[in-house]
Write an enzyme that holds these catalytic residues in place. Structure first.
Site, PDB file in Angstrom:
ATOM      1  N   ASN A 158      45.132  39.022 -46.168  1.00 47.55           N
ATOM      2  CA  ASN A 158      44.728  38.780 -44.774  1.00 47.55           C
ATOM      3  C   ASN A 158      43.363  39.371 -44.406  1.00 47.55           C
ATOM      4  OD1 ASN A 158      45.718  41.373 -44.803  1.00 47.55           O
ATOM      5  ND2 ASN A 158      46.918  41.172 -42.932  1.00 47.55           N
ATOM      6  N   TYR A 159      42.894  40.337 -45.191  1.00 47.49           N
ATOM      7  CA  TYR A 159      41.527  40.856 -45.031  1.00 47.49           C
ATOM      8  C   TYR A 159      40.919  41.054 -46.418  1.00 47.49           C
ATOM      9  CZ  TYR A 159      42.201  42.029 -40.050  1.00 47.49           C
ATOM     10  OH  TYR A 159      42.420  41.988 -38.684  1.00 47.49           O
ATOM     11  N   LYS A 181      41.022  44.329 -57.851  1.00 44.92           N
ATOM     12  CA  LYS A 181      41.801  43.115 -58.139  1.00 44.92           C
ATOM     13  C   LYS A 181      42.059  42.453 -56.794  1.00 44.92           C
ATOM     14  CE  LYS A 181      44.988  40.124 -59.489  1.00 44.92           C
ATOM     15  NZ  LYS A 181      45.023  39.402 -58.186  1.00 44.92           N
ATOM     16  N   GLU A 235      49.123  50.515 -47.846  1.00 44.62           N
ATOM     17  CA  GLU A 235      49.296  49.955 -46.508  1.00 44.62           C
ATOM     18  C   GLU A 235      50.234  48.784 -46.676  1.00 44.62           C
ATOM     19  OE1 GLU A 235      45.666  48.483 -44.853  1.00 44.62           O
ATOM     20  OE2 GLU A 235      46.709  47.265 -43.383  1.00 44.62           O
ATOM     21  N   ARG A 268      49.009  39.742 -39.469  1.00 44.82           N
ATOM     22  CA  ARG A 268      48.425  41.087 -39.529  1.00 44.82           C
ATOM     23  C   ARG A 268      49.575  42.079 -39.570  1.00 44.82           C
ATOM     24  NH1 ARG A 268      46.792  41.638 -34.393  1.00 44.82           N
ATOM     25  NH2 ARG A 268      45.676  43.579 -34.826  1.00 44.82           N
ATOM     26  N   CYS A 269      49.421  43.103 -40.405  1.00 47.76           N
ATOM     27  CA  CYS A 269      50.518  44.076 -40.469  1.00 47.76           C
ATOM     28  C   CYS A 269      50.648  44.786 -39.135  1.00 47.76           C
ATOM     29  CB  CYS A 269      50.319  45.047 -41.624  1.00 47.76           C
ATOM     30  SG  CYS A 269      48.774  45.908 -41.569  1.00 47.76           S
ATOM     31  N   GLU A 362      59.857  40.651 -40.798  1.00 49.51           N
ATOM     32  CA  GLU A 362      58.462  40.426 -40.413  1.00 49.51           C
ATOM     33  C   GLU A 362      58.095  38.983 -40.743  1.00 49.51           C
ATOM     34  OE1 GLU A 362      55.905  42.644 -43.047  1.00 49.51           O
ATOM     35  OE2 GLU A 362      54.364  42.823 -41.516  1.00 49.51           O
TER      36      GLU A 362
HETATM   37  O1  G3P Z   1      47.201  43.665 -41.753  1.00 51.26           O
HETATM   38  C1  G3P Z   1      46.088  44.396 -42.024  1.00 51.26           C
HETATM   39  C2  G3P Z   1      45.863  45.542 -41.085  1.00 51.26           C
HETATM   40  O2  G3P Z   1      45.013  46.467 -41.673  1.00 51.26           O
HETATM   41  C3  G3P Z   1      45.492  45.110 -39.697  1.00 51.26           C
HETATM   42  O3  G3P Z   1      44.209  45.372 -39.310  1.00 51.26           O
HETATM   43  O4  G3P Z   1      42.358  45.296 -37.709  1.00 51.26           O
HETATM   44  O5  G3P Z   1      44.054  43.490 -37.696  1.00 51.26           O
HETATM   45  O6  G3P Z   1      44.648  45.759 -36.885  1.00 51.26           O
HETATM   46  P1  G3P Z   1      43.780  44.950 -37.811  1.00 51.26           P
END
Ligand code: G3P
Length: 460
Positions: A158-159, A181, A235, A268-269, A362
């Site tokens: 996602n990032y 990786k 994370e 996003r987490c 989730e």
């Molecule tokens: O899911 C990734 C996490 O690091 C979220 O980042 O910036 O979307 O809160 P953000």
């Protein structure tokens, strides 16, 4: 083969000896967009070996020079924000503007890390022995921070750029070498980011980027003796709760639920993943959120739509499974469930109960459950009954209540009157329970990638 992106090792772009590639499927078209090399275990061994020897001289490179190179990489990355953002759009269907934001944020993160690094790594401690019982002042102890060695970084899809540089920059400023990786969806964006570090002029072998199947090189990388005894930072997932009290500003809550729950289609987490609202204000809140859900644009990331296709077909199928379960068990559908390929229309599910999977799991998609609660304790209980503990948020005008709730919530961060978020990127970021190990944020990440070394001067 011009069609397959090369991997990066020893300061060069290379083809894998496997002769194989891995396809990257565009989530929108569901067709192959790019291909990357399927690296072999032998290639991983070589990269690890090169990283080990490059690190030795990098650790001796003056700190200000390491910082200078990082600033250069940050500037080059920002200069190339447009083509890199285009890759993010194609590989992970991130809306066009958010994709540019990710790259710019990454450049800022690298620069900030370089600046923070020269400060905190430029300092050590001096201790004397006679503060501990039985000692005279005959020992002087000097401490400094030294690198760990070879750092392995595996960012999520996602990032692919930002959550890569959040490891690359702290590792490098602290004098480590780095093996990356990237996620397969996002690998080409990550390779472009690595090219910016290449252009900045980092020494050969210091940074490498191996692509390929997790099943072939994933475990091999994580269990590689070349990166042995290095602490883990992880994370992971989250089921971030949004607790809404009776006195909350419901327009503010609705706006934050939309931004927190539906930006990047919920992938996003830190997305809001369950709303726990006091029964007395729930009808009004649900109506306000519903009205804003109706305004979300749904479609292609190229058109900068709010809701874009989720990353893969299996992800879409998983989300659909949660929706079907909620339907069978009687959740109220505020919108009709609609899906076309990997594109899932935003959906608010009201009157969700704890026996539904969506109350706990989730979705990583644009589906948000609302659970109505009758007391603050009920909300805290639901939040703490989760295996996850990433972030949470509470909306109230009563700051005393907000602090008490924050203390009671078993999450790494609690946001008061705003949606969960990782940034600004120098804030500590960590998950409790199954949500992670260690703490990120620029300063914490730099410290995480160092060890303390002490020298003791013994006086006669
Ligand atoms: O899911 C990734 C996490 O690091 C979220 O980042 O910036 O979307 O809160 P953000």
């Amino acid at each position: 083969d011009g069609d397959v992106y090369n991997y990066y090792a020893d300061g060069e772009w290379k083809k894998s000896s496997s002769g194989k590639s891995v396809a990257i499927i565009n989530p929108t078209t569901r067709k192959t967009q790019y291909k990357v090399q399927a690296c072999t275990q032998e290639e991983v061994n070589k990269v690890m070996e090169a990283a080990k020897s490059a690190q030795k001289s990098w650790a001796k490179t003056p700190l200000w020079k390491r910082a200078e190179l990082l600033h250069r990489a940050a500037a080059i990355l920002k200069e190339h924000k447009t083509p890199i953002a285009e890759c993010l759009v194609k590989e992970i269907a991130k809306p066009a503007k958010d994709a540019v934001t990710e790259v710019v944020r990454s450049g800022d993160l690298i620069s900030y890390t370089a600046e923070e690094g020269v400060r905190i790594l430029g300092e050590g401690k001096f201790l004397v022995s006679d503060s501990f019982p039985g000692n005279q002042r005959t020992k002087y102890c000097l401490t400094s921070k030294i690198p760990l060695g070879v750092i392995l970084a595996i960012p999520p899809f996602n990032y692919p750029v930002n959550l890569a540089v959040s490891k690359v920059a702290p590792a490098l400023i602290a004098g480590n070498s780095l093996v990356l990786k990237p996620p397969t969806q996002g690998a080409v964006s990550a390779l472009h980011m690595v090219q910016c570090f290449h252009l900045a002029g980092f020494p050969k072998g210091l940074i490498s980027c191996v692509t390929g199947k997790g099943s072939e090189i994933g475990d091999f990388l994580t269990m590689h003796p070349g990166a042995g005894m290095i602490p883990l930072q992880m994370e992971l997932g989250g089921k971030d709760a949004c607790i809404v009290l009776e006195d909350a500003d419901l327009d503010l809550v609705a706006a934050n639920i939309i931004k927190g729950g539906f930006s990047y289609s919920g992938q996003r987490c830190t997305a809001v993943k369950v709303v726990l609202v006091m029964e007395s204000v729930s009808n009004v809140l649900v109506e306000k959120v519903k009205a804003q859900v109706a305004k979300l644009t749904v479609g292609a990331p190229e058109d900068d739509c709010d809701i874009t296709p989720v990353v893969s077909e299996s992800s879409a199928n998983f989300i659909e499974g949660l929706v079907k379960d909620a339907k069978e068990k009687g959740a109220t559908f505020c919108e009709e469930y609609k899906r076309d390929g990997n594109l899932i229309w935003p959906l608010l599910l009201d009157n969700v109960r704890p026996d539904m999977r969506i109350a706990w799991e989730e979705p990583f998609g644009p589906v948000l459950p609302v659970i109505r609660i009758n007391s603050i304790e009920e909300g805290i209980h639901h939040c703490n009954a989760s295996n996850f503990g990433l972030q949470g948020c509470v909306f109230t005008k009563d700051v005393n209540k907000a602090i008490l709730i924050s203390d009671a919530m078993e999450t790494g961060t609690v946001q008061i009157n705003s949606a969960p978020a990782r940034g600004p990127d120098h804030f500590p970021f960590q998950g409790l329970k199954d949500s992670g190990i260690g703490s990120q944020g620029v300063t914490n990440s730099i410290n995480m990638m160092t060890k303390i070394k002490t020298t003791v001067i013994n006086l006669p």
